[in-house]
Design an enzyme around this catalytic site. Structure first.
Site, PDB file in Angstrom:
ATOM      1  CB  SER A  32      -0.863  -0.178   1.156  1.00 36.50           C
ATOM      2  OG  SER A  32      -2.062   0.752   0.804  1.00 36.50           O
TER       3      SER A  32
ATOM      4  CE  LYS B  56      -0.049   5.180  -2.032  1.00 32.76           C
ATOM      5  NZ  LYS B  56      -0.961   4.714  -2.695  1.00 32.76           N
TER       6      LYS B  56
ATOM      7  CD1 TRP C 275      -8.083   3.442  -1.946  1.00 30.57           C
ATOM      8  CD2 TRP C 275      -9.876   4.578  -3.027  1.00 30.57           C
ATOM      9  NE1 TRP C 275      -7.911   4.636  -1.476  1.00 30.57           N
ATOM     10  CE2 TRP C 275      -8.976   5.499  -2.188  1.00 30.57           C
ATOM     11  CE3 TRP C 275     -10.684   4.922  -3.709  1.00 30.57           C
ATOM     12  CZ2 TRP C 275      -9.282   6.751  -2.042  1.00 30.57           C
ATOM     13  CZ3 TRP C 275     -11.114   6.247  -3.559  1.00 30.57           C
ATOM     14  CH2 TRP C 275     -10.277   7.195  -2.960  1.00 30.57           C
TER      15      TRP C 275
ATOM     16  CG  HIS D 278      -5.739  -2.409   0.318  1.00 33.27           C
ATOM     17  ND1 HIS D 278      -5.002  -2.055  -0.607  1.00 33.27           N
ATOM     18  CD2 HIS D 278      -5.261  -1.791   1.524  1.00 33.27           C
ATOM     19  CE1 HIS D 278      -4.101  -1.346  -0.341  1.00 33.27           C
ATOM     20  NE2 HIS D 278      -4.110  -1.036   1.247  1.00 33.27           N
TER      21      HIS D 278
HETATM   22  C1  GTR Z   1      -5.430   4.448   1.747  1.00 31.59           C
HETATM   23  C2  GTR Z   1      -4.848   5.265   0.695  1.00 31.59           C
HETATM   24  C3  GTR Z   1      -4.045   4.416  -0.359  1.00 31.59           C
HETATM   25  C4  GTR Z   1      -3.437   3.390   0.306  1.00 31.59           C
HETATM   26  C5  GTR Z   1      -3.654   2.914   1.810  1.00 31.59           C
HETATM   27  C6  GTR Z   1      -2.688   2.298   2.733  1.00 31.59           C
HETATM   28  O1  GTR Z   1      -6.325   5.202   2.688  1.00 31.59           O
HETATM   29  O2  GTR Z   1      -5.846   5.958  -0.137  1.00 31.59           O
HETATM   30  O3  GTR Z   1      -3.231   5.216  -1.369  1.00 31.59           O
HETATM   31  O4  GTR Z   1      -1.767   3.920   0.692  1.00 31.59           O
HETATM   32  O5  GTR Z   1      -4.233   4.034   2.487  1.00 31.59           O
HETATM   33  O6  GTR Z   1      -1.705   2.687   2.777  1.00 31.59           O
HETATM   34  O7  GTR Z   1      -3.200   1.350   3.250  1.00 31.59           O
END
Ligand code: GTR
Length: 425
Positions: free
Chosen positions: A260, A264, A351, A401
């Protein structure tokens, strides 16, 4: 008249408040877009050799990502002190567990970053996975000997985290995301760091590593200077500095993995620091592996609004203005070349735009071809749970996720294949 003004003001403010973001998930609603050319230089030359890529195009792309997306790490050096806090047997004596404290100092400020390392017990230098964790090293496995971070931690009542401090209650709460035993059984070590030790994940630049680099009177990074993702990436490079001096770790076989926002981060760290042998992004989405121009799920505007501290100030220019961005995320994946890179997606993680993540990995393949290596051969997404493993790897697994055992098994197989070895005993 007075009333009319009040009503108008009320309407205006409620409008600002209710400016709700409705993400697009429909392919046919994606505005037409053109990706920036990966293999044409700024002086309009076609890149056809690895040398042209390494010496010219790679640098141009890296500079653009630095200037417009993640931000530059300011020049200047910090003092580093390394301390072995503790070392002991783990997993019934089959492994070693140790904690290394890295203290960084400059400008009268310091930060302490604690790295937890597990190494399978054998006499060789072992390959190793490194990844940040979200809630503290003590959450990745239930073991009373692991130190609790003293840094700011996001509250999570479910994990027993209150008042932004780590507590005993959260030991092992994230063990579902960390296949520690499996990694060790496959012959790899695992290192992890709580990302908030390097920079707390809040929109506040007076804490974490940033102040160590400020010029006098500076209180905030300049528009082209590093946000938090670049700060976390910097921390991973400092971990790599440590691996180079640990006799039990094979620093030429360090695999960087992140989930996540930390996916990045692994991509940006892997782009900046070519000492990482393999780079893996798990469900990294917007600002990670997903193409920004598709504007599916999370967009640049949305991510810059919810998390203004992640990217550099210049990135805000591209809020609802993706077409002007000089890069897109397939170019970030390509910066790993010729090192193996893997992008993991999850089917229900809309997402993060799984298809956008796939396309980035696919398009990056053109650079791997320059090196005589194979990227992903088919531009159609693979079936779920069927990993592709060339020099570029990709899978979309069922589920949400998250980081699952399926993900870890794929990453271990990918590492075995690309490091040309099978380390399992
Ligand atoms: C979310 C965000 C994502 C992702 C995620 C995470 O809220 O919108 O870009 O990075 O968090 O890190 O769990």
């Amino acid at each position: 008249m007075k009333y009319l003004t009040i009503i108008a003001l009320l309407l205006f403010s409620t409008d600002c408040f209710s400016q709700e973001f409705i993400p697009n998930y429909t392919e046919s609603n994606i505005p037409e877009y053109q990706l920036p050319e990966l293999l044409i230089t700024k002086s309009a030359d076609k890149v056809i050799t690895p040398d042209q890529w390494n010496k010219i195009r790679r640098k141009e792309i890296l500079d653009d990502f630095e200037k417009y997306v993640y931000g530059k790490v300011p020049s200047g050096k910090v003092k580093v002190q390394t301390e072995l806090m503790q070392e002991m047997d783990a997993f019934d004596g089959t492994a070693i567990m140790k904690e290394i404290k890295l203290t960084f100092r400059n400008n009268g400020n310091d930060i302490e970053v604690v790295m937890l390392i597990f190494l399978p017990k054998n006499n060789e230098k072992v390959p190793l996975f490194i990844g940040y964790n979200f809630y503290g090293n003590h959450t990745i496995i239930d073991n009373n000997n692991i130190s609790l971070t003293s840094s700011w931690v996001r509250n999570n009542p479910e994990f027993g985290i209150v008042a932004n401090r780590a507590t005993e209650a959260s030991r092992g709460v994230r063990q579902n995301r960390w296949a520690v035993k499996k990694i060790l059984d496959r012959g790899y070590g695992l290192a992890t760091i709580y990302y908030g030790d390097v920079d707390p994940d809040i929109n506040d630049f007076s804490n974490g590593v940033h102040p160590l680099f400020y010029k006098s009177d500076q209180e905030h990074p300049a528009k082209d200077e590093w946000g938090s993702i670049a700060a976390w990436s910097w921390g991973l490079s400092r971990a790599m500095d440590y691996f180079e001096v640990d006799d039990n770790i094979d620093e030429s076989k360090v695999v960087l993995m992140g989930h996540s926002r930390l996916g990045k981060t692994s991509l940006w760290a892997g782009a900046m620091d070519q000492r990482f042998a393999i780079v893996i992004s798990n469900d990294s989405g917007c600002g990670g592996a997903a193409l920004s121009r598709r504007r599916i799920g999370e967009t640049i505007w949305r991510i810059n609004t919810s998390f203004p501290h992640w990217f550099c100030g210049n990135f805000k220019q591209y809020n609802n203005n993706e077409d002007e961005l000089p890069v897109d995320q397939h170019m970030l994946i390509a910066l790993m070349a010729p090192r193996p890179v893997y992008v993991g997606s999850a089917q229900d993680d809309k997402w993060a735009d799984p298809k956008g993540e796939f396309l980035s990995a696919f398009f990056a393949g053109d650079v791997y071809k320059l090196f005589g290596l194979k990227g992903i051969s088919d531009g159609q997404m693979p079936k779920v749970n069927e990993p592709i493993m060339q020099s570029v790897g990709y899978h979309i697994r069922t589920g949400k996720h998250d980081v699952t055992d399926f993900d870890w098994e794929a990453y271990l197989d990918f590492a075995d294949k690309n490091l040309n070895s099978n380390y399992a005993k």
